[in-house]
Design a protein around this motif. Structure first.
Motif, short mmCIF file in Angstrom:
data_model
loop_
_atom_site.label_atom_id
_atom_site.label_comp_id
_atom_site.label_asym_id
_atom_site.label_seq_id
_atom_site.Cartn_x
_atom_site.Cartn_y
_atom_site.Cartn_z
N GLY A 166 15.87 -38.30 9.71
CA GLY A 166 15.75 -36.85 9.64
C GLY A 166 16.56 -36.11 10.68
N PRO A 167 16.75 -34.80 10.45
CA PRO A 167 17.65 -34.01 11.31
C PRO A 167 16.97 -33.35 12.50
N SER A 168 16.03 -34.03 13.15
CA SER A 168 15.37 -33.43 14.30
C SER A 168 15.72 -34.17 15.58
N SER A 169 15.28 -33.64 16.71
CA SER A 169 15.51 -34.29 18.00
C SER A 169 14.71 -35.58 18.11
N GLU A 170 13.79 -35.82 17.18
CA GLU A 170 12.96 -37.03 17.19
C GLU A 170 13.43 -38.08 16.18
N HIS A 171 14.69 -37.98 15.78
CA HIS A 171 15.27 -38.88 14.77
C HIS A 171 15.07 -40.35 15.13
N ASP A 172 15.39 -40.72 16.37
CA ASP A 172 15.33 -42.13 16.76
C ASP A 172 13.89 -42.64 16.83
N ILE A 173 12.96 -41.79 17.27
CA ILE A 173 11.56 -42.18 17.30
C ILE A 173 11.06 -42.41 15.87
N ALA A 174 11.53 -41.58 14.93
CA ALA A 174 11.14 -41.76 13.53
C ALA A 174 11.62 -43.10 12.99
N LEU A 175 12.81 -43.53 13.40
CA LEU A 175 13.31 -44.84 12.97
C LEU A 175 12.42 -45.95 13.51
N ARG A 176 11.99 -45.80 14.76
CA ARG A 176 11.13 -46.81 15.38
C ARG A 176 9.78 -46.86 14.67
N SER A 177 9.25 -45.68 14.32
CA SER A 177 8.00 -45.62 13.57
C SER A 177 8.15 -46.28 12.20
N ALA A 178 9.25 -45.95 11.52
CA ALA A 178 9.46 -46.48 10.17
C ALA A 178 9.59 -48.00 10.18
N LEU A 179 10.30 -48.53 11.16
CA LEU A 179 10.47 -49.97 11.23
C LEU A 179 9.12 -50.66 11.41
#
Length: 347
Positions: A10-23
């Protein structure tokens, strides 16, 4: 077998955290129950083709190059989903912050007639915009910090003076709509205020100023809706930072976790009741993490509600939920998915 689409990034400042959550989610979804399909959303909002292979040790293996335009990529996603049995298909919108927690993706999924887990458009939008949620908490007579706000074009010396007179120093300056403490500053002097305000306005056109509450920030997992709401015991990050900012939360070696947070049973009960009341006031459903301050005066103050909190291995939400129900993470995901289907069928 149910079909699960995991949207991530996603296009937010939390993009990388979202990837970690998704994994973490993808690795823990029950292979016997679900046909998993992953869709990466890049920082421009473009959707990737679905994929199923990834490196379980690297969240950035979820990142894909996307050559299509945003519109064409979204159309391609909708075309693929339309071929599924939609009664057995559900979306996990693992996108934190802007676009994921502000109602944008929920409204898109609603318009497309797709079932998903978690909060809907309205509660997501309310909780993402802290000025709006503060107004609702105030109307609901739920204790919170004193606050004032302004839009970018109204941020000037007059507003700064009004805030200092009403809120007092030190105070907190933050963007109204952003997550993970990005753009948040503690202000000790008038001279620091303008710099902090300009930093916050990089992330949102609306600026929120709040009283500094002296005490401990605690977090609680809340799940359910209507009269069927469960609340976990609280957890907390104990930090020597001036407040729980991005660095303290994710990178500081001096920050330690306390899960559950140690407090007497009467205060714990009050904290859980307060978190439940805040969750209901904001119209939340499905699940959320409610962050409150436990003041030095033993009073509770609502800070904010995260409508799609972190699901990383170190994130509090899932761990608090696991402790609440005495099950593992895979079972928590089952519960959230079952709840998403239930609410969709009741609509």
């Amino acid at each position: 077998m149910k079909t699960i689409y995991i949207l991530c990034g996603g296009p937010s400042s939390e993009h990388d955290i979202a990837l970690r959550s998704a994994l973490n989610i993808v690795k823990n979804l029950n292979k016997e129950k679900y046909d998993k399909k992953i869709v990466y959303i890049d920082k421009k909002g473009k959707f990737s083709e679905t994929f199923t292979t990834y490196d379980p040790a690297d969240e950035f293996s979820l990142v894909k190059e996307i050559e299509k335009s945003k519109q064409a990529s979204i159309a391609n996603f909708l075309l693929e989903v339309s071929k599924e049995d939609l009664e057995d298909t559900i979306i996990l919108p693992v996108v934190h912050g802007t676009y994921g927690e502000d109602g944008t993706i929920q409204g898109f999924l609603d318009a497309a007639g797709l079932t998903y887990i978690g909060n809907g458009l309205l509660s997501s939008a309310i909780c993402m915009d802290k000025v709006t949620s503060n107004d609702i908490f105030e109307k609901s007579k739920l204790k919170q910090a004193k606050y004032k706000y302004c839009y970018k074009e109204d941020f000037n010396d007059e507003f700064i003076d009004e805030c200092i007179a009403y809120v007092g120093l030190p105070l907190i300056v933050k963007p109204s709509a952003n997550g993970s403490s990005v753009g948040v500053s503690r202000v000790e002097t008038k001279e620091d205020f303008k710099k902090a305000g300009l930093e916050a306005l990089k992330y949102d056109r609306k600026l929120l100023v709040e009283e500094l509450i002296v005490g401990q920030e605690i977090e609680l997992a809340v799940l359910g809706d209507s009269d069927n709401i469960d609340v976990s015991d609280p957890a907390a990050y104990i930090t020597d930072h001036v407040f729980l900012d991005w660095d303290a939360k994710y990178f500081s070696k001096s920050t330690r976790e306390e899960l559950p947070y140690k407090m007497d049973e009467d205060d714990k009960k009050k904290a859980k009741e307060f978190a439940r009341a805040c969750y209901k006031a904001a119209g939340c459903e499905g699940f959320a993490r409610v962050d409150i301050f436990y003041g030095k005066n033993k009073e509770f103050y609502i800070n904010e509600i995260n409508t799609f909190p972190g699901f990383t291995p170190s994130s509090f939400f899932a761990r608090m939920a696991m402790d609440l129900y005495k099950v593992d993470f895979s079972n928590i995901l089952d519960m959230l998915i079952e709840d998403g289907f239930r609410r969709s069928n009741n609509d």
